[in-house]
Structure formats: C-alpha cells, structure tokens
Write an enzyme that holds these catalytic residues in place. Structure first.
Site, mmCIF file in Angstrom:
data_model
loop_
_atom_site.group_PDB
_atom_site.id
_atom_site.type_symbol
_atom_site.label_atom_id
_atom_site.label_comp_id
_atom_site.label_asym_id
_atom_site.label_seq_id
_atom_site.Cartn_x
_atom_site.Cartn_y
_atom_site.Cartn_z
ATOM 1 N N ASN A 42 -51.106 -28.059 26.236
ATOM 2 C CA ASN A 42 -51.879 -27.585 26.839
ATOM 3 C C ASN A 42 -51.998 -25.850 26.495
ATOM 4 O O ASN A 42 -50.272 -24.685 25.997
ATOM 5 C CB ASN A 42 -51.661 -26.250 28.296
ATOM 6 C CG ASN A 42 -52.254 -25.535 28.461
ATOM 7 O OD1 ASN A 42 -53.164 -24.981 28.071
ATOM 8 N ND2 ASN A 42 -51.619 -24.486 29.572
ATOM 9 N N LYS A 66 -52.767 -23.123 25.371
ATOM 10 C CA LYS A 66 -53.144 -21.614 25.986
ATOM 11 C C LYS A 66 -53.924 -20.936 24.953
ATOM 12 O O LYS A 66 -54.855 -21.486 24.400
ATOM 13 C CB LYS A 66 -52.077 -20.855 26.261
ATOM 14 C CG LYS A 66 -51.170 -22.071 27.263
ATOM 15 C CD LYS A 66 -50.053 -20.923 28.064
ATOM 16 C CE LYS A 66 -48.959 -22.219 28.499
ATOM 17 N NZ LYS A 66 -48.105 -21.404 29.334
ATOM 18 N N HIS A 112 -54.874 -24.376 36.448
ATOM 19 C CA HIS A 112 -53.708 -23.713 35.720
ATOM 20 C C HIS A 112 -52.995 -22.864 36.643
ATOM 21 O O HIS A 112 -54.197 -21.771 37.076
ATOM 22 C CB HIS A 112 -53.901 -23.798 34.632
ATOM 23 C CG HIS A 112 -52.825 -23.722 33.869
ATOM 24 N ND1 HIS A 112 -51.590 -22.468 33.242
ATOM 25 C CD2 HIS A 112 -51.548 -24.038 33.407
ATOM 26 C CE1 HIS A 112 -51.024 -22.402 33.226
ATOM 27 N NE2 HIS A 112 -50.827 -23.935 32.941
ATOM 28 N N GLU A 168 -52.073 -19.877 35.052
ATOM 29 C CA GLU A 168 -52.725 -18.828 35.047
ATOM 30 C C GLU A 168 -53.769 -18.338 35.783
ATOM 31 O O GLU A 168 -54.316 -17.590 35.022
ATOM 32 C CB GLU A 168 -52.399 -18.909 33.520
ATOM 33 C CG GLU A 168 -50.957 -18.849 33.205
ATOM 34 C CD GLU A 168 -49.968 -19.609 31.717
ATOM 35 O OE1 GLU A 168 -50.958 -19.622 30.515
ATOM 36 O OE2 GLU A 168 -49.406 -19.645 31.915
ATOM 37 N N GLU A 182 -46.853 -28.317 38.219
ATOM 38 C CA GLU A 182 -46.443 -27.537 37.497
ATOM 39 C C GLU A 182 -45.870 -26.082 38.674
ATOM 40 O O GLU A 182 -46.496 -25.194 38.777
ATOM 41 C CB GLU A 182 -47.286 -27.020 37.156
ATOM 42 C CG GLU A 182 -47.997 -27.825 36.207
ATOM 43 C CD GLU A 182 -48.197 -27.312 34.130
ATOM 44 O OE1 GLU A 182 -48.421 -27.323 33.387
ATOM 45 O OE2 GLU A 182 -49.237 -26.414 34.416
ATOM 46 N N GLY A 201 -43.215 -20.947 31.258
ATOM 47 C CA GLY A 201 -42.914 -20.717 30.202
ATOM 48 C C GLY A 201 -41.837 -19.848 30.253
ATOM 49 O O GLY A 201 -41.450 -19.201 29.708
ATOM 50 N N SER A 223 -41.946 -25.999 31.092
ATOM 51 C CA SER A 223 -40.955 -25.969 30.148
ATOM 52 C C SER A 223 -39.970 -27.058 29.621
ATOM 53 O O SER A 223 -38.978 -27.764 29.586
ATOM 54 C CB SER A 223 -39.817 -25.365 30.377
ATOM 55 O OG SER A 223 -39.969 -23.636 30.590
HETATM 56 C C1 PEP Z 1 -48.307 -24.653 30.988
HETATM 57 O O1 PEP Z 1 -48.903 -23.720 30.807
HETATM 58 O O2 PEP Z 1 -49.122 -25.724 31.525
HETATM 59 C C2 PEP Z 1 -47.107 -25.294 30.839
HETATM 60 C C3 PEP Z 1 -45.931 -26.083 31.371
HETATM 61 O O3 PEP Z 1 -46.266 -24.093 29.952
HETATM 62 P P1 PEP Z 1 -44.493 -23.949 29.295
HETATM 63 O O4 PEP Z 1 -44.750 -25.724 28.975
HETATM 64 O O5 PEP Z 1 -44.721 -23.208 28.170
HETATM 65 O O6 PEP Z 1 -43.966 -24.274 30.369
#
Ligand code: PEP
Length: 236
Positions: free
Chosen positions: A6, A8, A90, A92, A160, A166, A196
């Site tokens: 992803n 973003k 997601h 976000e 998630e 992040g 992460s």
């Molecule tokens: C994501 O944006 O779906 C995500 C898991 O981000 P990160 O791996 O940076 O934590």
C-alpha cells in the site's frame, strides 16, 4: 500467500514507472504480489507490469458506477485501466475521511460486482485494545462485511491494528495469529496482516497458521525492502 504494497499518497507516475520496471526484474520468491499506487499512477503501473504476475490494485473505490461524486473513482473506471483489485476501508480512510462500516460494505460490493479483488481492512485502535475491546471491534467490523457482502470469492481481509500502522510497533506473531483466528471465526476468508511489516519480522508473521499474507505500507516503498519481505514470506 499474498504480499500487497500500500503506497498511500506516495509515488507519482514517473516514480511508479521506474519502481515497477525494477520490480519486474526483482527476486520476489514464490508469493503472489500486488502493488497499490495512488490513482494517478495506476495506469503507469499497469503498463510497466504488463505480462507479469504482479497485480495492480487501487487504494479505494466508490460504490456507484458514475454520478455526482466529486473526487471519487468508480469500479468500472478502475477496470477500464486494467486494475485488478482495490483496498477498501483502510484505517486512514476510516480515521480521516469518515469511512464507516456501512460505506465499506457498499464499496466492497461495487468492487466485487465489477470483478475487482478486494482487500478489506479492519483493526482496533490502541485505546480499544487497552480497553479489552479488540474482539468487539473485530466482531463489529468483520460482522458488517459478513452480513453485507454475499459474494466472497474475491474477498480478502487485512487485519491492521491501528496502533501498529506506521508506528514501528508490530503486533507479535502471537497477537496477529490470535486476531486472525478470531476474524476467521466470523468470516472464513484469507486474512493478511498489516502494521509495520518489515524485512526482519515478515518471516515470523507469515509463519503463523492463520496469516495468509501481508499488507505492507512504508516498507513497500523501497524496492529492496519490499522484495526482501516477499522472499521472507515465501519461506514460511
Ligand atoms: C498500511 O498502510 O496498510 C500499513 C500497514 O502501513 P505500515 O506498514 O507503514 O505500518
């Protein structure tokens, strides 16, 4: 085992083309690989990855085919570009753009009806985990998808935990396994872990019996780290 990147709001068309041309040549092990660039870079990614097994997915999709929905993109538009799937819900989007369980279900149904594969995201916040509400949150989010989506062949859930996105705080393999097993008691579809994921934890996470892949954010922006994650996950 599916590894999805992803991106973003990173990488415009030029950088996307460069990245995808290098990705074609990279050793990605034996996993299925998908990249999810921003809308404006999707066409470039589709072109650069043509004739490979690497899929291109969007980061969101609207529920209508067309209409007065300024700033939105529809499933037929994504199909016309040659896009294979989309992320929906997601955290976000839920946190900053008012996405709800109801709109998530509407977006998933539209995507599936138009032949897009869907990665639907769920997960608890840090406050919810600390309050012991993780299962209640997952029951609500995943339950809404189970109750609202009839056709699930092309549906994948991404667990998630919001506190791990992040932040550098990854769920331990045990926490991920426990949550994935719980999600599957509600809805029996493949479940990716996201939060992460990095080259040094991807193997242990992917080795868990109910972890069917990963949704990778930050670490998918760098070719070397994304390819390493794919290879690490291939070993499990
Ligand atoms: C994501 O944006 O779906 C995500 C898991 O981000 P990160 O791996 O940076 O934590």
């Amino acid at each position: 085992m599916l590894i999805a990147g992803n991106w973003k709001m990173f990488k415009g068309p030029a950088e996307t083309g460069e990245f995808c041309r290098a990705l074609r040549e990279a050793d990605l092990g034996t996993v299925d690989v998908v990249v999810c660039p921003p809308y404006v870079s999707l066409a470039e990614a589709v072109t650069a990855l043509a004739t490979t097994e690497i899929g291109v997915a969007a980061q969101n999709v609207h529920w209508a085919d067309d209409g007065a929905f300024t700033g939105e993109i529809s499933a037929p538009m994504l199909r016309e570009l040659g896009v294979y799937g989309t992320i929906v819900g997601h955290s976000e989007r839920r946190q900053y753009f008012g996405e709800t369980d109801d709109t998530v279900v509407r977006r998933i149904n539209a995507a599936l009806e138009h032949g897009l594969q869907v990665i639907a995201c769920v997960g608890e916040t840090e406050a919810e985990r600390e309050a012991g509400e993780t299962e209640a949150v997952l029951r609500r989010q995943v339950g809404a998808i189970r109750d609202g989506v009839a056709e699930r062949d092309e549906l994948v859930i991404a667990y998630e935990p919001v506190w791990a996105i992040g932040t550098g705080k990854t769920a331990t393999p045990e926490i991920a396994q426990e949550a994935h097993a719980f999600v599957k008691t509600i809805l029996d579809v493949p479940v990716l872990y996201g939060g992460s994921v990095k080259p040094d934890n991807a193997g242990a996470l992917a080795a868990q019996p109910d972890v069917d892949g990963a949704l990778v954010g930050g670490a998918s922006l760098d070719l070397k780290s994304f390819a390493t994650i794919c290879r690490e996950a291939s070993h499990s």
